[in-house]
Design a protein around this motif. Structure first.
Motif, PDB file in Angstrom:
ATOM      1  N   VAL A  76       0.819  -1.144   0.044  1.00 57.88           N
ATOM      2  CA  VAL A  76       0.065  -0.023  -0.015  1.00 57.88           C
ATOM      3  C   VAL A  76       0.996   1.345   0.252  1.00 57.88           C
ATOM      4  CG1 VAL A  76      -1.701   1.409   1.499  1.00 57.88           C
ATOM      5  CG2 VAL A  76      -2.172  -1.044   1.138  1.00 57.88           C
ATOM      6  N   THR A 228      -3.764   7.212   2.005  1.00 54.51           N
ATOM      7  CA  THR A 228      -2.683   5.934   1.909  1.00 54.51           C
ATOM      8  C   THR A 228      -2.223   5.258   3.251  1.00 54.51           C
ATOM      9  OG1 THR A 228      -2.110   6.938  -0.065  1.00 54.51           O
ATOM     10  CG2 THR A 228      -0.748   5.226   0.676  1.00 54.51           C
ATOM     11  N   ASP A 230      -3.787   5.482   6.260  1.00 53.99           N
ATOM     12  CA  ASP A 230      -4.942   4.575   6.577  1.00 53.99           C
ATOM     13  C   ASP A 230      -5.008   3.493   6.128  1.00 53.99           C
ATOM     14  OD1 ASP A 230      -5.198   6.924   8.215  1.00 53.99           O
ATOM     15  OD2 ASP A 230      -7.145   7.620   7.301  1.00 53.99           O
ATOM     16  N   ARG A 231      -5.098   3.369   4.845  1.00 56.41           N
ATOM     17  CA  ARG A 231      -5.156   2.005   4.143  1.00 56.41           C
ATOM     18  C   ARG A 231      -4.097   0.981   4.647  1.00 56.41           C
ATOM     19  NH1 ARG A 231      -6.125   4.741  -0.417  1.00 56.41           N
ATOM     20  NH2 ARG A 231      -3.967   4.503  -1.365  1.00 56.41           N
ATOM     21  N   ARG A 234      -5.018  -0.181   8.488  1.00 59.49           N
ATOM     22  CA  ARG A 234      -5.910  -1.021   8.199  1.00 59.49           C
ATOM     23  C   ARG A 234      -5.420  -2.612   7.791  1.00 59.49           C
ATOM     24  NH1 ARG A 234      -9.665   3.367   6.733  1.00 59.49           N
ATOM     25  NH2 ARG A 234     -11.095   3.837   8.388  1.00 59.49           N
ATOM     26  N   ALA A 235      -4.365  -2.743   6.761  1.00 57.38           N
ATOM     27  CA  ALA A 235      -3.820  -3.755   6.346  1.00 57.38           C
ATOM     28  C   ALA A 235      -3.355  -4.609   7.783  1.00 57.38           C
ATOM     29  CB  ALA A 235      -2.734  -3.338   5.448  1.00 57.38           C
TER      30      ALA A 235
END
Length: 284
Positions: A76, A228, A230-231, A234-235
């Motif tokens: 990500v 980005t 935050d993604r 969350r991964a």
């Protein structure tokens, strides 16, 4: 031909890179900087903080799960990642001893050896890690600071660690400045000014009154990469509860109230002019 820019970020566990300075990493990676995240331990003894995935089979295979999450987060962010291979110390109760195989039990010279080798292999101009507090007093974070500080110096010394590659002197060492009282206050005030309820009020109440404000020398504008960040966070599914208050505030308000990630320049081998807005200031 200009020298390619390389940035190394040294962290204690998988997910630390996504909760501390992740938008900076994403910005520099998008701009063509070669970014390497170094993770000292596998996070094997971490708690599972997301109730949705707190299952026996996940707990039984946590080392593999966290490695998979780390790979997803790195993708990500658009960065490379390497584990140093040490074992998570966990967070022992007051007075409890660390496990025998814990990273935090290792002598500094032993714990730093693979990082010295990696600095010499990757040859970063800039290294980023924690300040002496570790960001918070987890034993692995405290040792990660000491290991990074030691490796910054030792990697440049041709006599130190013979056999770990030719010496390389990184130009700058930075400490992350994460989640200061000023940051929480700015987001709280901006959220309230917008007529919205603020989840930061409770955090501000819990922060010690005598918490010192960090020294900030360098503010990197990276608001466009907050999504980005935050993604990537969350991964790390086992470590991040989507219902956590961190995700409650408006990202648009955050972009306006505090569009930077902040750092303290700890050491420089090149001339600097403070304050800075670029970790590579003086190197481009």
């Amino acid at each position: 031909m200009s020298t390619p820019l390389r940035l190394m970020a040294v962290h204690a566990h998988p997910d630390d890179e996504s909760s501390k300075g992740a938008a900076t990493l994403a910005r520099y990676a998008a701009e063509g900087v070669d970014v390497l995240v170094v993770t000292c331990t596998g996070g094997e003894r971490g708690d599972i903080l997301n109730p949705a995935v707190d299952r026996p089979e996940v707990r039984a295979d946590l080392a593999r799960v966290r490695a998979s999450e780390m790979a997803a987060a790195a993708a990500v962010l658009g960065v490379r990642q390497r584990f140093l291979g040490f074992v998570d110390s966990g967070l022992p109760a007051d007075g409890a001893e660390l496990p025998a195989d814990a990273f935090a039990r290792l002598p500094l010279a032993v714990a730093a050896a693979p990082l010295v080798a990696l600095v010499r292999e990757f040859r970063p101009q800039v290294i980023v890690s924690y300040d002496p507090s570790g960001g918070y007093p987890h034993p692995d974070h405290l040792l990660t600071h000491r290991v990074t500080r030691h490796a910054f110096d030792a990697a440049a010394d041709p006599v130190a660690y013979p056999g770990n590659g030719p010496a390389w002197a990184a130009a700058k060492l930075y400490y992350l400045v994460s989640f200061s009282r000023s940051w929480f206050r700015a987001l709280h005030d901006a959220t309230r000014a917008a007529g919205l309820p603020s989840a930061m009020a409770e955090v501000l109440r819990e922060l010690p009154e005598d918490l010192p404000e960090p020294r900030v020398t360098t503010r990197v504008e990276c608001a466009r990469y907050f999504a980005t960040r935050d993604r990537a966070l969350r991964a790390h599914t086992t470590q991040v509860d989507p219902a956590h208050p961190f995700f409650a505030h408006s990202r648009e308000i955050e972009r306006m109230a505090w569009p930077t990630e902040d750092y303290e320049l700890a050491q420089a081998r090149v001339p600097v002019s403070l304050p800075e807005d670029d970790l590579f200031a003086g190197l481009r």
